[in-house]
Motif scaffolding. Structure first.
Motif, PDB file in Angstrom:
ATOM      1  N   TRP A 726       0.720  -1.350  -0.260  1.00 53.20           N
ATOM      2  CA  TRP A 726      -0.065  -0.049  -0.069  1.00 53.20           C
ATOM      3  C   TRP A 726       0.889   1.278  -0.069  1.00 53.20           C
ATOM      4  CZ3 TRP A 726      -4.944   1.475  -0.559  1.00 53.20           C
ATOM      5  CH2 TRP A 726      -5.263   2.695  -0.321  1.00 53.20           C
ATOM      6  N   GLN A 730       0.712   4.475  -2.546  1.00 59.29           N
ATOM      7  CA  GLN A 730       0.306   5.806  -2.307  1.00 59.29           C
ATOM      8  C   GLN A 730       1.372   6.654  -2.489  1.00 59.29           C
ATOM      9  OE1 GLN A 730      -2.182   6.947  -1.695  1.00 59.29           O
ATOM     10  NE2 GLN A 730      -3.747   5.422  -0.742  1.00 59.29           N
ATOM     11  N   LYS A 736       0.358   4.503  -8.842  1.00 62.71           N
ATOM     12  CA  LYS A 736      -0.920   4.769  -8.549  1.00 62.71           C
ATOM     13  C   LYS A 736      -1.774   4.958  -9.974  1.00 62.71           C
ATOM     14  CE  LYS A 736      -4.024   7.100  -5.196  1.00 62.71           C
ATOM     15  NZ  LYS A 736      -4.961   7.468  -6.054  1.00 62.71           N
TER      16      LYS A 736
END
Length: 834
Positions: A726, A730, A736
């Motif tokens: 994650w 991010q 992303k």
């Protein structure tokens, strides 16, 4: 004085040239086979008739050598390798056998004289689908190299009626079609109905005393079927040696029950036949349901039982007493699929031949060697004890006894270490007790090897650490290799001719290290120009085939960026997809100045029950559908998926590749052999330090290999300290953006959910650390593009990749096995006089 042309002299001359290599002999034999076997003459022959006649003509020449080989091996009691493999991905036979016989040009000239096209005849051959991927392809390479290296050998496996599925792509999804490879017959095999062995299943065991008063066990199977041999000759290159591939077909003991038929039970009359033939019906049944697991275990036992019985028969017919069995035969277990052979040989020696346990175990242990092919826990076979008890009750008893004796040895060696005993046991305890086939293979073998230096180190350091500490001398490395005959001479004849012309000889075909002679010419403008011409022609051939097969038009002037291998998350095809999407976005944003035109090509099959792998195939085709129809990116990128990637299609692909993608997570790929095939054909590799990539990079030179990503140690360390994908998602705006574009529905007609299982897994779990290597991969791809713009530099690197790839011949691998593991010497067959 000349001999008069009497009928007798003509018959004698015809007999002498019956299997001759001259154009006249080939031509006559071809026409005879077309007439006497196919029942056709040229004017009415179909393409299949022509292929069959050509195959029988070629086979005639193999059989002469095969008989001579068998006679010598029998009379000399030659030590023999028995290669046990559930898969043999052989590829088409005809072109390969013509090369190994040295008659390709004569065959081509005969075809022209008869106004036929040899290439079209070769193309007519159906590929035997007897394997799934690298494991089966390796077995096929090894069988060819065993003959080339003049090592007596028998390959044992299953004659699957239906092989690995034919892959079609429908609406972007993989669709599995039946691979009915035997529908038109198989001219290369010889049925041996008299070589037939009973194989039992189920039933019970009982104790009794033999004639010496010793307690014995007797197995009373509930079901008994027969295994019938089908033989295929495997010829080496530049040698008279021909080895044997013996595949087993399952048949019912009695195929028709007249009593049942006469009472109206029509199904019951053929039930036994249906039940028996199911066992050799299909390669790798779906083992998600319990019935699939049962069938796969039945298959594995079926082929090892037939093979062990056959080896005992051969030994008794040639040598005699079984006490010397391990001197005559060495049996190589190709992964854990044939591991039951250890138990079956024990059963036969104990129960059928009355040996003591110690005598039987001594023979068995000296007979077997085991090759490990994977570090993935889910790929290590285990079988339910309950299933074993139901199908193979006698074998479970023997496994328990092997385990009891083995664990006693462990207890003495590692005093008080109960955790180690639990890990090393052949039986995994838990909610469901299971038999660990890898542990069985290690315990039952005199030698265990990995298939690349890194893999073999990890085998000893992780997977079999306990066993390596107990028996450090048992573990070896033999890096895989592939045969240059099929993957250079057959697949890429233009390159082979250029190498021969440059080196001034054909000796490199049998001694691949002699490719080093190319290095002396690497900077010659003439060689570089011809090298480019050969590569461009291969790319044009592939582009024409892909256009016909998929409708996608590829530009041969673009960089052919290829990833072709079995679909699995650890091989990270989705990392390449993210790069494609990044290129697409950059072009759309007007940031294409440092890119080069690319054709992104994929090939490979996903296991029918592997949802995520099939979703990856769908994503590739979905991305391709958008990009290939977007005029803004025309001339920059194309995406193509080669349907039904197999040996035959691989021979189209390897010569055309500029860039070979070997991008698995470091520490997950045992070896890989596609990396070798691409490099042999002049493709440069972009890859991680995984499997044989490590050794390929060392061989070709760091400057001729595009390296990126974590090492195996770094990947393991990050996983142990807590990997959080994650955070990558991010913190990296480009990453992303690429993942969000997939989720936006752009590639799925507005459906924002279809690819969510894949993207959510990447962002939240990412077990193979795609996101962790994403940035390094993109940076490395930028270097690839910059290098490709310098044609002279790229071509020089390509030549050096070929010049330095000699270590990765399967001939070298076989010599390593023969010297260090099998302890066997070559047995050359002398050519016929004259």
């Amino acid at each position: 004085m000349s001999t008069p042309n009497t009928p007798e002299s003509l018959d004698s001359e015809r007999e002498r040239t019956r299997t001759g290599m001259s154009k006249a002999a080939l031509k006559q034999d071809f026409l005879d086979n077309l007439f006497y076997i196919q029942g056709r003459f040229l004017e009415v022959a179909t393409p299949h008739d022509l292929y069959m006649a050509a195959a029988f003509t070629t086979r005639d020449r193999l059989l002469e050598r095969w008989v001579k080989s068998a006679q010598l091996f029998k009379s000399s009691h030659a030590r023999t390798v028995c290669y046990l493999s559930a898969e043999y991905l052989l590829g088409p036979h005809l072109a390969s056998n013509l090369v190994n016989l040295g008659i390709t040009e004569n065959a081509r000239e005969v075809s022209e004289e008869l106004k036929l096209d040899l290439d079209s005849i070769i193309e007519e051959e159906e590929e035997p689908g007897l394997g799934n991927g690298g494991l089966g392809r390796l077995a096929a390479c090894f069988m060819e190299s065993l003959s080339t290296c003049e090592v007596p050998a028998i390959g044992y496996g299953i004659r699957y009626e239906f092989g690995i599925f034919d892959q079609a792509i429908e609406d972007g999804w993989q669709v599995e079609k039946t691979d009915n490879w035997l529908r038109n017959g198989n001219p290369w095999e010889i049925p041996r109905p008299k070589i037939c062995f009973p194989v039992g299943y189920g039933g019970h065991t009982e104790s009794y005393r033999d004639e010496r008063g010793q307690m014995r066990q007797r197995w009373q199977p509930e079901l008994e079927i027969n295994g019938v041999a089908y033989d295929t000759p495997i010829l080496g290159y530049g040698t008279e040696n021909v080895n044997l591939l013996r595949l087993w077909k399952a048949e019912a003991s009695e195929s028709f029950d007249f009593q049942a038929f006469n009472t109206g039970d029509y199904y019951g009359a053929v039930y036994a036949k249906i039940e028996a033939e199911t066992i050799s019906k299909v390669l790798y049944p779906n083992d998600e349901p319990e019935i699939g697991k049962e069938l796969r275990l039945k298959q594995q036992y079926f082929f090892v039982s037939c093979s062990m019985q056959d080896m005992i028969r051969l030994h008794q017919n040639t040598v005699g007493p079984l006490e010397s069995f391990a001197d005559k035969f060495v049996a190589q277990l190709n992964d854990t699929h044939p591991a039951l052979a250890v138990v079956e040989l024990m059963r036969l020696l104990l129960d059928a031949h009355g040996m003591s346990w110690d005598q039987a175990w001594g023979i068995t242990h000296r007979t077997f060697c085991y090759t490990n092919h994977t570090l993935l826990p889910e790929a290590l076979e285990t079988w339910s004890v309950n299933l074993f008890e139901r199908l193979l009750p006698r074998h479970l008893e023997i496994i328990y006894e092997i385990n009891r004796r083995f664990l006693d040895e462990v207890r003495v060696h590692f005093l008080g270490d109960e955790a180690r005993i639990w890990r090393m046991s052949l039986i995994a305890e838990g909610d469901e007790r299971r038999v660990r086939m890898a542990n069985l293979a290690v315990v039952g073998s005199q030698a265990v090897n990995g298939v690349a230096e890194l893999h073999s180190k990890l085998v000893k350091a992780t997977l079999f650490k306990d066993f390596a500490e107990l028996w450090p001398g048992r573990f070896h490395n033999v890096t895989n290799g592939v045969t240059p005959r099929r993957f250079m001479v057959v697949a890429n004849p233009r390159l082979a001719q250029l190498i021969t012309k440059t080196c001034g000889h054909e000796d490199w075909i049998r001694d691949l290290e002699r490719l080093r002679e190319l290095e002396a010419h690497v900077d010659e403008a003439g060689l570089q120009e011809q090298w480019l011409t050969v590569k461009r022609a291969a790319k044009q051939d592939l582009a024409a085939w892909m256009k016909q097969a998929t409708g996608v038009q590829l530009d041969p002037e673009s960089l052919f960026d290829v990833q072709a291998k079995r679909f699995h998350e650890y091989k990270r095809q989705h990392l390449k997809v993210l790069h494609i999407i990044r290129c697409y976005q950059r072009i759309k944003q007007g940031l294409s100045q440092d890119l080069v035109p690319r054709a992104f090509i994929f090939g490979g099959k996903a296991a029918p029950g592997y949802f995520m792998a099939k979703l990856m195939i769908k994503l590739i085709n979905a991305v391709g559908a958008v990009i290939n129809n977007d005029p803004h990116v025309n001339g920059w990128i194309r995406v193509a998926f080669m349907p039904d990637f197999n040996v035959k299609n691989g021979q189209r692909l390897y010569p055309a590749a500029d860039l070979s993608e070997q991008i698995s997570l470091a520490g997950k790929e045992a070896s890989g052999t596609g990396n070798m095939k691409f490099s042999m054909n002049g493709a440069l590799t972009i890859g991680t330090l995984d499997g044989a990539n490590v050794e390929i990079r060392e061989a070709v030179g760091e400057d001729n290999f595009f390296l990126f990503g974590m090492t195996a140690e770094e990947a393991l360390q990050r996983q142990m300290t807590g990997y959080r994908p994650w955070e990558h998602y991010q913190s990296d705006a480009k990453l992303k953006s690429d993942i969000d574009l997939i989720n936006s529905g752009l590639f799925s007609h507005g459906d924002t959910q279809i690819f969510r299982p894949l993207t959510d897994n990447l962002v939240n779990h990412d077990p193979f650390m795609v996101l962790a290597d994403y940035r390094a991969y993109l940076d490395c791809q930028k270097t690839v593009s910059e290098t490709y713009k310098d044609t002279q530099r790229w071509t020089r690197m390509s030549i050096l990749n070929v010049a330095r790839i000699g270590h990765f011949s399967s001939d070298r691998a076989i010599r390593d096995y023969a010297e260090h593991i099998w302890k066997i010497t070559p047995k050359p067959i002398e050519p016929a006089a004259g």
